[in-house]
Enzyme design. Structure first.
Site, PDB file in Angstrom:
ATOM      1  N   ASP A 119      -7.604 -10.040   0.569  1.00 19.08           N
ATOM      2  CA  ASP A 119      -7.408 -10.222  -0.861  1.00 19.08           C
ATOM      3  C   ASP A 119      -5.938  -9.919  -1.141  1.00 19.08           C
ATOM      4  O   ASP A 119      -5.404  -8.895  -0.686  1.00 19.08           O
ATOM      5  CB  ASP A 119      -8.258  -9.243  -1.663  1.00 19.08           C
ATOM      6  CG  ASP A 119      -9.735  -9.586  -1.677  1.00 19.08           C
ATOM      7  OD1 ASP A 119     -10.125 -10.583  -1.040  1.00 19.08           O
ATOM      8  OD2 ASP A 119     -10.509  -8.835  -2.314  1.00 19.08           O
ATOM      9  N   HIS A 165      -9.337  -9.388   7.922  1.00 13.42           N
ATOM     10  CA  HIS A 165     -10.371 -10.038   8.713  1.00 13.42           C
ATOM     11  C   HIS A 165      -9.786 -11.220   9.475  1.00 13.42           C
ATOM     12  O   HIS A 165      -8.669 -11.660   9.213  1.00 13.42           O
ATOM     13  CB  HIS A 165     -11.492 -10.523   7.789  1.00 13.42           C
ATOM     14  CG  HIS A 165     -12.165  -9.417   7.028  1.00 13.42           C
ATOM     15  ND1 HIS A 165     -13.408  -8.937   7.364  1.00 13.42           N
ATOM     16  CD2 HIS A 165     -11.768  -8.699   5.941  1.00 13.42           C
ATOM     17  CE1 HIS A 165     -13.752  -7.974   6.534  1.00 13.42           C
ATOM     18  NE2 HIS A 165     -12.777  -7.804   5.652  1.00 13.42           N
ATOM     19  N   SER A 214      -0.227  -3.663   1.844  1.00 14.01           N
ATOM     20  CA  SER A 214       0.883  -4.052   2.708  1.00 14.01           C
ATOM     21  C   SER A 214       0.883  -5.567   2.868  1.00 14.01           C
ATOM     22  O   SER A 214       0.471  -6.278   1.958  1.00 14.01           O
ATOM     23  CB  SER A 214       0.813  -3.349   4.063  1.00 14.01           C
ATOM     24  OG  SER A 214       2.056  -3.462   4.720  1.00 14.01           O
TER      25      SER A 214
END
Length: 275
Positions: free
Chosen positions: A80, A138, A243
């Site tokens: 996200d 992911h 980050s």
């Protein structure tokens, strides 16, 4: 060898605070204050008061299963966040931000001096995670992890003011470089970039990798060909705050379906893949 920087020390101190388990009432106040201050959307997660440390809140797990585009041709967002830059590499140059480029040979270090040439004129995407975003990353596609390099470095912030101000920020910062291959043996690199207060980056299947630690030398890990296949959507690891994740692919492998400035969510298609 990389010299220690004051920002690394600050990040370590903040990490100790974030990992400390305060009495439940105090911890609940800290967690709620953080959620309210940053305006976190907790609809997919457990209530703030249930996390025993601030770090557990940072690295919160999705409580509801996220919809993932599992179509063979879909290359999904691993996080996200939003896209700070993306496009075609100019030979071996990528944009850190508009008007400021860096060399991917330097980013990937001497360890990958031969492999990096396969990426020249390929495609790249920079994903930025703000402190309020979901902090896990992911796999964007079914990939085999061939090797990982932990490259110690500085921990400059990676927000927009820092991206505009600090030349070669991604090259200077600590990073974890993940070399991957598709089923047809085409190469993709996923680079996890540390930042201020993000000294800790994890890899889900290899707990030997310790970032923002005292060691100053790079560490290289190689994996058996059959050992490290991860499917699209599988957890790769997590940041201990926001980050950046950088993705690089060989020429002709992916066609972007997002542009600079796009807000993205883990699981949604950001490119077509021609594997």
């Amino acid at each position: 060898m990389v010299k220690r920087d004051i920002k690394n020390t600050i990040s370590q101190l903040f990490g100790r605070f974030a990992n400390h388990e305060f009495p439940s009432g105090v911890q609940s106040f800290i967690n709620s204050a953080y959620v309210n201050l940053l305006g976190l959307d907790m609809s997919e997660f457990a209530p703030p008061s249930t996390y025993p440390t601030l770090n557990k809140l940072f690295t919160r797990e999705l409580r509801k299963r996220r919809a993932i585009d599992y179509r063979k041709s879909s290359f999904i967002s691993p996080v996200d966040g939003f896209v700070t830059e993306c496009g075609k590499l100019d030979q071996n140059k990528a944009l850190q931000i508009k008007g400021m480029s860096y060399c991917i040979d330097e980013l990937l270090t001497q360890q990958y001096s031969n492999e990096v040439k396969a990426l020249y004129n390929g495609t790249y995407i920079n994903f930025y995670l703000s402190p309020k975003d979901y902090h896990r990353y992911h796999m964007p596609y079914k990939l085999r992890v061939a090797s990982i390099l932990h490259q110690p470095g500085k921990l400059y912030p990676v927000n927009f003011p820092s991206l505009r101000r600090t030349k070669n920020l991604f090259v200077e910062n600590e990073r974890v470089i993940v070399e991957c291959f598709t089923e047809s043996n085409r190469r993709i690199f996923i680079v996890l970039v540390g930042a201020l207060n993000v000294g800790n980056m994890t890899i889900s299947f290899d707990h030997r990798i310790k970032t923002n630690a005292q060691k100053l030398e790079p560490t290289y890990y190689r994996y058996d060909d059959k050992e490290r296949w991860l499917n699209k959507g599988d957890l790769l690891g997590m940041f201990m705050m926001g980050s950046t994740v950088l993705v690089f692919a060989e020429p002709g492998l992916i066609d972007l379906r997002v542009g600079t400035g796009a807000k993205v969510r883990f699981g949604e298609k950001v490119a077509l893949i021609r594997d």
